[in-house]
Write an enzyme that holds these catalytic residues in place. Structure first.
Site, mmCIF file in Angstrom:
data_model
loop_
_atom_site.group_PDB
_atom_site.id
_atom_site.type_symbol
_atom_site.label_atom_id
_atom_site.label_comp_id
_atom_site.label_asym_id
_atom_site.label_seq_id
_atom_site.Cartn_x
_atom_site.Cartn_y
_atom_site.Cartn_z
ATOM 1 N N ASP A 243 0.681 -0.919 -0.632
ATOM 2 C CA ASP A 243 -0.001 0.047 0.596
ATOM 3 C C ASP A 243 0.903 1.217 0.295
ATOM 4 O OD1 ASP A 243 -2.056 -1.406 -0.320
ATOM 5 O OD2 ASP A 243 -2.803 -1.478 1.890
ATOM 6 N N HIS A 391 -9.828 -6.409 10.084
ATOM 7 C CA HIS A 391 -8.989 -7.430 9.101
ATOM 8 C C HIS A 391 -8.429 -8.978 9.898
ATOM 9 C CE1 HIS A 391 -8.706 -4.497 5.798
ATOM 10 N NE2 HIS A 391 -7.640 -3.744 6.682
#
Length: 552
Positions: A243, A391
């Site tokens: 990311d 997550h």
């Protein structure tokens, strides 16, 4: 004074002796005072003292982050070159010390409904280089490319990049400072001299001084704080565990949001605003034009477009040692940095035991000589051992597929991102404390514009339903209730799991300093602290005589 001078020159390598005295003194005193201020001094714990009782540090209520992206008008993201002069210059490693990659971009990107890609052959890909302090007597030529981000829907703006150049320099000396310029002789060479230091030669007593680890960066004011702190720690190498730019938090018209699905639930395809990649490259250039950066993909780097293409910006903008290490993909590869072998795995490409990635991983692990590279470090984006609600157990299918082989070959440390907080585990394998399991470190706290992870799955009312946990990009459903241990019959622990040693919600980065064949110092640094202070510190200790490698 003579004693101080003796101390300075004893901690410097031969290549560092070439650096001007002022910089050498600065580096020495930084190192000296860092050793005094780590956690206020005192004895640093080691993993041999563990497993440790779990510790949670909550969000500092007085902390006010600035999770706001740098605007296009910020001077740090402006295009400062003319014509086809180089910009967004970066260095990355090849598979071993004697080779590096130099990358840069020339020409301007285009964005709109009608675009006309540049000819990548219009500008030469040349690097002139030499040992620091000597002439740029060597020259290397590489290749160039242009990529497009296309959307087959009316009203969406397409993008075509500038010309991206990748040049591999070979025949380099280990642990040596080089200087270089890049570009095209006729169109323009970089105005400044840039520098990089090669990795030490692979060996059990040979290691880079400092390896910085950071994840989920983006380009916010928090990001700038992270990078300023990281730069002050003088790393020799940077690992970015997924990311990078967060360009996919924007529509193609440049409208951004903190939550794409919340703000744009009806878009026909998940759009991106590709100029954010160019802004990110310009901001990062002062650091990564001199310090090698090694990147692995994250979910925000997927960037779907026409004809089901993904990861095009990621795969085009960075150079990877895939070919050199036998990988057929930019999404997984390996490399050596002194006596450390790094395995960079792809969480968003097939990883089951019949996949190309798994077969490559088997071959790569089998080829590692632990007498030459004692340390084995693995990295991918989505963590297997995170206790945050965000997550939670979302990468369980990857863990089920790959944990056994990493354990078999004695991986020492695992670095992940994805969860926007910090967490370090005790040594763990299959959710059980295991003195031969790796230490898992989640460091997705680089400072992007999405929210920081704060809540934990073991807190009352926070345990998600199993059906809510699979990662939509990773596929599969593998997370079930535990059948043994403290959480038997449940999906979550009722308290911080015993495998979780330390967790904290804060922005920051980490530094890994491998000292010898058995000891590596890990420090995590919060952005809000002074530069010389670490929030978490521990010696990670290998026990090769106890933990046999390569046995079933």
């Amino acid at each position: 004074m003579s004693l101080v001078s003796f101390s300075i020159f004893n901690v410097l390598s031969s290549s560092e002796l070439l650096i001007p005295l002022r910089l050498r003194l600065s580096f020495f005193f930084f190192s000296f005072f860092t050793s005094l201020f780590v956690n206020g001094g005192g004895t640093i714990p080691t993993t041999l003292d563990g497993p440790f009782k779990p510790i949670t540090v909550g969000l500092d209520k007085s902390f006010r982050g600035h999770a706001v992206d740098l605007p296009e008008s910020d001077p740090r993201v402006q295009r400062l070159v003319r014509g086809f002069e180089p910009e967004q210059i970066s260095v990355s490693l090849s598979s071993s010390y004697h080779s590096v990659w130099i990358s840069w971009i020339t020409g301007e990107y285009q964005i709109g409904e009608d675009i006309s890609p540049l000819d990548p052959n219009r500008v030469d890909s040349l690097v002139f280089y030499g040992v620091y302090g000597k002439s740029l007597s060597k020259r290397a030529r590489g290749y160039s490319l242009v990529y497009n981000q296309l959307y087959p829907f009316e009203g969406l703006q397409n993008y075509t990049s500038g010309i991206i150049h990748h040049v591999r320099l070979t025949g380099l000396k280990p642990n040596t400072l080089y200087q270089y310029q890049c570009g095209d002789v006729e169109e323009g060479i970089s105005n400044n001299l840039y520098y990089f230091k090669t990795m030490p030669e692979s060996g059990p007593k040979s290691y880079p001084s400092r390896i910085a680890v950071v994840g989920d960066l983006g380009l916010t004011y928090n990001t700038t704080s992270t990078i300023e702190h990281l730069t002050s720690n003088h790393p020799d190498l940077i690992l970015l565990v997924g990311d990078a730019s967060y360009a996919n938090m924007y529509l193609t018209n440049g409208t951004g949001t903190d939550c794409y699905t919340c703000s744009f639930p009806d878009t026909p395809i998940h759009e991106t605003y590709q100029p954010r990649w160019d802004f990110w490259g310009r901001y990062m250039q002062p650091l990564i034009s001199n310090v090698p950066i090694m990147v692995i993909e994250g979910n925000h780097d997927i960037e779907e477009q026409a004809e089901n293409q993904t990861f095009v910006a990621y795969s085009s903008r960075f150079a990877f040692p895939s070919e050199e290490c036998g990988s057929s993909s930019t999404l997984y590869y390996s490399f050596n940095a002194g006596g450390v072998h790094f395995i960079m795995l792809g969480a968003y490409t097939p990883y089951d035991r019949t996949s190309d990635q798994y077969k490559w991983l088997e071959d790569d692990l089998a080829s590692v000589d632990r007498e030459v590279t004692p340390w084995l470090v693995a990295s991918w984006h989505a963590p297997w051992y995170s206790t945050y609600t965000s997550h939670y157990r979302g990468a369980e299918c990857m863990r089920v597929s790959m944990e056994d082989i990493l354990y078999k070959y004695g991986v020492d440390i695992v670095f992940n991102g994805h969860v926007h907080a910090y967490e370090r585990s005790n040594r763990v394998y299959n959710y059980n404390l295991d003195p031969c399991g790796p230490v898992h470190i989640t460091i997705g706290d680089g400072g992007n514009r999405e929210k920081m992870a704060i809540t934990h799955a073991d807190e009352p009312g926070n345990c998600p339903k199993p059906s809510e946990t699979p990662d939509p990009f990773m596929g599969g459903f593998c997370a079930f209730n535990f059948t043994s241990g403290p959480a038997a019959g449940k999906f979550c622990w009722d308290e911080q799991p015993e495998y979780s040693a330390y967790r904290e919600s804060s922005f920051g980065h980490g530094i890994l300093e491998v000292k010898n064949e058995t000891h590596a110092l890990w420090t995590w640094h919060r952005n809000r602290d002074m530069y010389r202070v670490s929030g978490d510190v521990i010696y990670i200790v290998r026990e090769p005589e106890k933990c046999t490698v390569g046995q079933e």
